[in-house]
Design a protein around this motif. Structure first.
Motif, PDB file in Angstrom:
ATOM      1  N   SER A  98      -4.868 -21.090  -2.073  1.00  0.00           N
ATOM      2  CA  SER A  98      -5.610 -19.761  -1.481  1.00  0.00           C
ATOM      3  C   SER A  98      -4.902 -18.631  -1.848  1.00  0.00           C
ATOM      4  N   PRO A  99      -5.712 -17.557  -2.421  1.00  0.00           N
ATOM      5  CA  PRO A  99      -5.219 -16.219  -2.831  1.00  0.00           C
ATOM      6  C   PRO A  99      -4.474 -15.468  -1.604  1.00  0.00           C
ATOM      7  N   ALA A 100      -4.942 -16.007  -0.339  1.00  0.00           N
ATOM      8  CA  ALA A 100      -4.515 -15.188   0.818  1.00  0.00           C
ATOM      9  C   ALA A 100      -2.971 -15.679   1.120  1.00  0.00           C
ATOM     10  N   VAL A 101      -2.131 -15.295   0.445  1.00  0.00           N
ATOM     11  CA  VAL A 101      -0.642 -15.577   0.543  1.00  0.00           C
ATOM     12  C   VAL A 101       0.066 -14.127   0.737  1.00  0.00           C
ATOM     13  N   ASP A 102       1.283 -14.307   1.134  1.00  0.00           N
ATOM     14  CA  ASP A 102       2.268 -13.142   1.056  1.00  0.00           C
ATOM     15  C   ASP A 102       2.422 -12.600  -0.174  1.00  0.00           C
ATOM     16  N   GLY A 103       2.353 -11.318  -0.449  1.00  0.00           N
ATOM     17  CA  GLY A 103       2.689 -10.589  -1.889  1.00  0.00           C
ATOM     18  C   GLY A 103       4.403 -10.747  -2.040  1.00  0.00           C
ATOM     19  N   VAL A 104       4.666 -10.324  -3.143  1.00  0.00           N
ATOM     20  CA  VAL A 104       6.168 -10.485  -3.498  1.00  0.00           C
ATOM     21  C   VAL A 104       6.888  -8.874  -2.784  1.00  0.00           C
ATOM     22  N   SER A 105       7.920  -8.959  -2.302  1.00  0.00           N
ATOM     23  CA  SER A 105       8.322  -7.963  -1.660  1.00  0.00           C
ATOM     24  C   SER A 105       8.823  -6.744  -2.456  1.00  0.00           C
ATOM     25  N   GLY A 106       8.354  -5.641  -2.235  1.00  0.00           N
ATOM     26  CA  GLY A 106       8.765  -4.531  -3.123  1.00  0.00           C
ATOM     27  C   GLY A 106       7.496  -4.315  -4.131  1.00  0.00           C
ATOM     28  N   ALA A 107       6.694  -4.931  -4.347  1.00  0.00           N
ATOM     29  CA  ALA A 107       5.612  -5.168  -5.178  1.00  0.00           C
ATOM     30  C   ALA A 107       4.150  -5.278  -4.628  1.00  0.00           C
ATOM     31  N   THR A 108       3.910  -4.847  -3.174  1.00  0.00           N
ATOM     32  CA  THR A 108       2.835  -4.916  -2.495  1.00  0.00           C
ATOM     33  C   THR A 108       1.534  -4.662  -3.111  1.00  0.00           C
ATOM     34  N   ALA A 109       1.375  -3.546  -3.639  1.00  0.00           N
ATOM     35  CA  ALA A 109       0.211  -3.113  -4.375  1.00  0.00           C
ATOM     36  C   ALA A 109      -0.301  -3.825  -5.512  1.00  0.00           C
ATOM     37  N   SER A 110       0.955  -4.152  -6.424  1.00  0.00           N
ATOM     38  CA  SER A 110       0.767  -4.954  -7.610  1.00  0.00           C
ATOM     39  C   SER A 110       0.280  -6.514  -7.246  1.00  0.00           C
ATOM     40  N   SER A 111       0.949  -7.016  -5.950  1.00  0.00           N
ATOM     41  CA  SER A 111       0.681  -8.244  -5.724  1.00  0.00           C
ATOM     42  C   SER A 111      -0.466  -8.670  -5.294  1.00  0.00           C
ATOM     43  N   LYS A 112      -1.129  -7.406  -4.180  1.00  0.00           N
ATOM     44  CA  LYS A 112      -2.289  -7.739  -3.642  1.00  0.00           C
ATOM     45  C   LYS A 112      -3.541  -7.432  -4.811  1.00  0.00           C
ATOM     46  N   SER A 113      -3.432  -6.547  -5.853  1.00  0.00           N
ATOM     47  CA  SER A 113      -4.242  -6.521  -6.869  1.00  0.00           C
ATOM     48  C   SER A 113      -4.403  -7.857  -7.787  1.00  0.00           C
ATOM     49  N   MET A 114      -3.486  -8.482  -7.922  1.00  0.00           N
ATOM     50  CA  MET A 114      -3.460  -9.699  -8.500  1.00  0.00           C
ATOM     51  C   MET A 114      -4.023 -10.754  -7.703  1.00  0.00           C
ATOM     52  N   LEU A 115      -3.652 -10.758  -6.699  1.00  0.00           N
ATOM     53  CA  LEU A 115      -4.392 -11.824  -5.539  1.00  0.00           C
ATOM     54  C   LEU A 115      -5.914 -11.832  -5.336  1.00  0.00           C
TER      55      LEU A 115
END
Length: 133
Positions: A98-115
């Motif tokens: 699932s793409p609904a996982v926690d993002g990488v700490s310190g990179a929330t916006a970058s993580s969420k945009s990739m997810l």
């Protein structure tokens, strides 16, 4: 001489303001993205491409589905220095299916945009159904 220094100072401040504007463009939108699980029960095997476009937080990925499961994720345009982020998110998404996982700490916006790009790829597949929307 004072006049030159004044203009150099004004130029420097203007440059800093422009850099700050660039860094923060799209930050709030990317940070506040809502991610959803996508049911792959009816999705045929194949490769599906998805994108999320938001200024510097834009991503395109190709997701491979095999036997109704996420088998691989290939970032198509990972930003310079985001290889580690992409690898970490790929491992998390495949493990959770699932793409609904926690993002990488310190990179929330970058993580969420990739997810979100991964979610969009999965939702583009025939037979895909969003869960929890």
């Amino acid at each position: 001489m004072k006049k030159v220094l004044k203009w150099v100072g004004i130029g420097f401040v203007t440059l800093l303001a422009a850099m700050l504007l660039f860094v923060t463009m799209g930050l709030r939108e990317a940070t506040n993205l809502t991610l959803h699980t996508v049911s792959l029960t009816n999705v045929p095997d194949g490769r599906y491409t998805g994108a999320y476009e938001n200024n510097r937080f834009s991503n395109t990925v190709t997701v491979t589905v095999k036997d109704h499961a996420i088998a691989a994720i290939q970032p198509e345009n990972a930003a310079l220095g985001q290889d580690t982020l992409a690898q970490e998110l790929t491992e998390r998404v495949i493990a959770a299916q699932s793409p609904a996982v926690d993002g990488v700490s310190g990179a929330t916006a970058s993580s969420k945009s990739m997810l979100k790009a991964i979610e969009n790829a999965l939702q583009s597949a025939p037979g895909a159904e969003a869960v929890g929307q």
